[in-house]
Design a protein around this motif. Structure first.
Motif, PDB file in Angstrom:
ATOM      1  N   GLY A   9      56.836  42.030  44.405  1.00  0.00           N
ATOM      2  CA  GLY A   9      56.703  40.829  44.389  1.00  0.00           C
ATOM      3  C   GLY A   9      55.444  40.290  43.602  1.00  0.00           C
ATOM      4  N   GLY A  10      54.323  41.168  43.556  1.00  0.00           N
ATOM      5  CA  GLY A  10      53.417  40.694  42.852  1.00  0.00           C
ATOM      6  C   GLY A  10      52.334  41.777  42.933  1.00  0.00           C
ATOM      7  N   LEU A  11      51.361  42.044  42.125  1.00  0.00           N
ATOM      8  CA  LEU A  11      50.156  42.935  41.978  1.00  0.00           C
ATOM      9  C   LEU A  11      48.830  42.253  42.196  1.00  0.00           C
ATOM     10  N   ASP A  12      47.975  43.049  43.244  1.00  0.00           N
ATOM     11  CA  ASP A  12      46.582  42.636  43.251  1.00  0.00           C
ATOM     12  C   ASP A  12      45.829  42.786  42.068  1.00  0.00           C
ATOM     13  N   ALA A  13      46.122  43.774  41.337  1.00  0.00           N
ATOM     14  CA  ALA A  13      45.427  44.124  40.025  1.00  0.00           C
ATOM     15  C   ALA A  13      46.129  44.798  39.061  1.00  0.00           C
ATOM     16  N   TYR A  14      45.935  44.426  37.663  1.00  0.00           N
ATOM     17  CA  TYR A  14      46.291  45.413  36.625  1.00  0.00           C
ATOM     18  C   TYR A  14      45.154  45.938  35.823  1.00  0.00           C
ATOM     19  N   VAL A  15      45.082  47.017  35.531  1.00  0.00           N
ATOM     20  CA  VAL A  15      43.977  47.408  34.668  1.00  0.00           C
ATOM     21  C   VAL A  15      44.582  48.348  33.481  1.00  0.00           C
ATOM     22  N   ASP A  16      43.706  48.044  32.264  1.00  0.00           N
ATOM     23  CA  ASP A  16      44.132  48.287  30.693  1.00  0.00           C
ATOM     24  C   ASP A  16      43.071  48.257  30.049  1.00  0.00           C
ATOM     25  N   GLY A  17      43.279  48.923  28.827  1.00  0.00           N
ATOM     26  CA  GLY A  17      42.341  48.938  27.806  1.00  0.00           C
ATOM     27  C   GLY A  17      42.600  47.901  26.750  1.00  0.00           C
ATOM     28  N   ALA A  18      42.094  47.816  25.796  1.00  0.00           N
ATOM     29  CA  ALA A  18      42.277  47.020  24.685  1.00  0.00           C
ATOM     30  C   ALA A  18      42.061  47.478  23.386  1.00  0.00           C
ATOM     31  N   ASP A  19      42.338  46.970  22.339  1.00  0.00           N
ATOM     32  CA  ASP A  19      42.153  47.313  21.062  1.00  0.00           C
ATOM     33  C   ASP A  19      40.850  46.495  20.369  1.00  0.00           C
ATOM     34  N   GLU A  20      40.845  45.190  20.956  1.00  0.00           N
ATOM     35  CA  GLU A  20      39.882  44.266  20.541  1.00  0.00           C
ATOM     36  C   GLU A  20      39.682  43.377  21.742  1.00  0.00           C
ATOM     37  N   ILE A  21      38.519  43.029  22.115  1.00  0.00           N
ATOM     38  CA  ILE A  21      38.459  41.655  22.950  1.00  0.00           C
ATOM     39  C   ILE A  21      37.212  40.993  22.621  1.00  0.00           C
ATOM     40  N   ASP A  22      37.369  39.639  22.972  1.00  0.00           N
ATOM     41  CA  ASP A  22      36.235  38.559  22.487  1.00  0.00           C
ATOM     42  C   ASP A  22      35.649  38.252  23.758  1.00  0.00           C
ATOM     43  N   ARG A  23      34.429  37.185  23.411  1.00  0.00           N
ATOM     44  CA  ARG A  23      33.620  36.699  24.751  1.00  0.00           C
ATOM     45  C   ARG A  23      34.652  35.920  25.547  1.00  0.00           C
ATOM     46  N   SER A  73      51.508  40.071  33.830  1.00  0.00           N
ATOM     47  CA  SER A  73      51.899  38.842  34.054  1.00  0.00           C
ATOM     48  C   SER A  73      51.942  38.775  35.583  1.00  0.00           C
ATOM     49  N   ILE A  74      52.068  39.820  36.256  1.00  0.00           N
ATOM     50  CA  ILE A  74      52.518  39.387  37.895  1.00  0.00           C
ATOM     51  C   ILE A  74      51.226  40.134  38.854  1.00  0.00           C
ATOM     52  N   ALA A  75      50.113  40.259  37.944  1.00  0.00           N
ATOM     53  CA  ALA A  75      48.940  40.582  38.687  1.00  0.00           C
ATOM     54  C   ALA A  75      48.095  39.601  38.873  1.00  0.00           C
ATOM     55  N   LYS A  76      47.350  39.607  40.165  1.00  0.00           N
ATOM     56  CA  LYS A  76      46.251  38.356  40.109  1.00  0.00           C
ATOM     57  C   LYS A  76      44.873  38.613  39.528  1.00  0.00           C
ATOM     58  N   LYS A  77      44.867  39.798  39.018  1.00  0.00           N
ATOM     59  CA  LYS A  77      43.367  40.083  38.371  1.00  0.00           C
ATOM     60  C   LYS A  77      43.725  41.274  37.244  1.00  0.00           C
ATOM     61  N   PHE A  78      43.329  40.693  36.092  1.00  0.00           N
ATOM     62  CA  PHE A  78      43.296  41.789  34.813  1.00  0.00           C
ATOM     63  C   PHE A  78      41.849  42.404  34.856  1.00  0.00           C
ATOM     64  N   VAL A  79      41.886  43.758  35.017  1.00  0.00           N
ATOM     65  CA  VAL A  79      40.740  44.462  34.720  1.00  0.00           C
ATOM     66  C   VAL A  79      40.927  45.113  33.293  1.00  0.00           C
ATOM     67  N   CYS A  80      39.978  44.791  32.301  1.00  0.00           N
ATOM     68  CA  CYS A  80      40.115  45.455  31.081  1.00  0.00           C
ATOM     69  C   CYS A  80      38.787  46.473  30.919  1.00  0.00           C
TER      70      CYS A  80
END
Ligand code: 5RP
Length: 223
Positions: free
Chosen positions: A76-90, A110-117
């Motif tokens: 139904g949903g996720l508490d968290a999603y964790v991923d890297g990035a190629d670029e990230i800004d402020r 899109s179904i996660a409450k929190k995106f941890v990069c």
């Protein structure tokens, strides 16, 4: 002088530092790439009941560790999603898709409450797209049509030869875009017929960036 021997050591440190931002137990959304691979190796510590994977490669790595890969339709949903990035800004907008997994990454995020990069500081940029070309996943028959539209937006499209995504599509990498308004450009490119999605993550950006710098780990939030 750096605390870390090399970039891989930084990626591993970012992965380690992210653990405290992830739920113990439950189901975690897991991204794709070399930084996330370091995190996956640490996941047994979290005693998850399962994970939703953003790529075949991530699913295989999770399964090798005995972590059950769960179909997103069963969640139904996720508490968290964790991923890297190629670029990230402020503002914690990102470019993703260097590993061609951008569409499934965007879907799981899109179904996660929190995106941890999780990134090393080479990914931290003043403006998205300056150095890293913007990946776009495209339905194969629309490749040339999408490329022509991208030229009208001021970009230089390059077909990523030999790459087929997990969804059976192709990737166009766009160089020399002046990404002043990531949110607007994400919408504009996604509106081109034949585009599955593009690698700007601004509509659903990171909530926290765990950044490994020469001086140690920094937790950064959107300005
Ligand atoms: C894959 C991605 C990755 O998150 C991005 O390419 C970063 O990868 P890495 O951690 O290997 O630098 O978007 O599609």
């Amino acid at each position: 002088m750096s605390l870390y021997a090399n970039q891989d050591a930084k990626k591993q440190a970012a992965a380690q530092a992210a653990l405290k931002h992830l739920p113990q137990g439950g189901i975690l959304g897991v991204g794709t790439g070399s930084t996330v691979n370091f995190l996956i190796d640490l996941l047994p510590q979290l005693e998850l009941t399962g994970a939703v994977a953003s790529s075949q490669a991530t699913a295989e790595r999770l399964e090798k560790l005995g972590i059950e890969v769960v179909d997103m339709n069963q969640v139904g949903g996720l508490d968290a999603y964790v991923d890297g990035a190629d670029e990230i800004d402020r503002h914690l907008n990102m470019i993703k898709g260097g590993g061609a997994a951008l569409t499934r990454e965007k879907i799981v995020a899109s179904i996660a409450k929190k995106f941890v990069c999780i990134v090393d500081d080479s990914k931290w940029v003043g403006q998205l797209g300056h150095d890293f070309p913007l990946p776009i996943e495209v339905i194969p028959m629309a490749r040339s049509a999408v490329a022509r539209k991208i030229v009208t937006l001021g970009g230089d499209p390059a077909y990523r030869e030999g790459v087929v995504t997990d969804n059976g599509n192709v990737i166009i990498d766009v160089h020399n875009l002046n990404i002043l308004d990531p949110l607007e450009l994400e919408r504009t490119i996604n509106d081109i017929p034949g585009v599955v999605t593009n690698g700007i993550f601004a509509l659903n950006k990171a909530d926290i960036a765990v950044v490994a710098t020469d001086h140690g780990i920094e937790e950064r939030f959107a300005e």
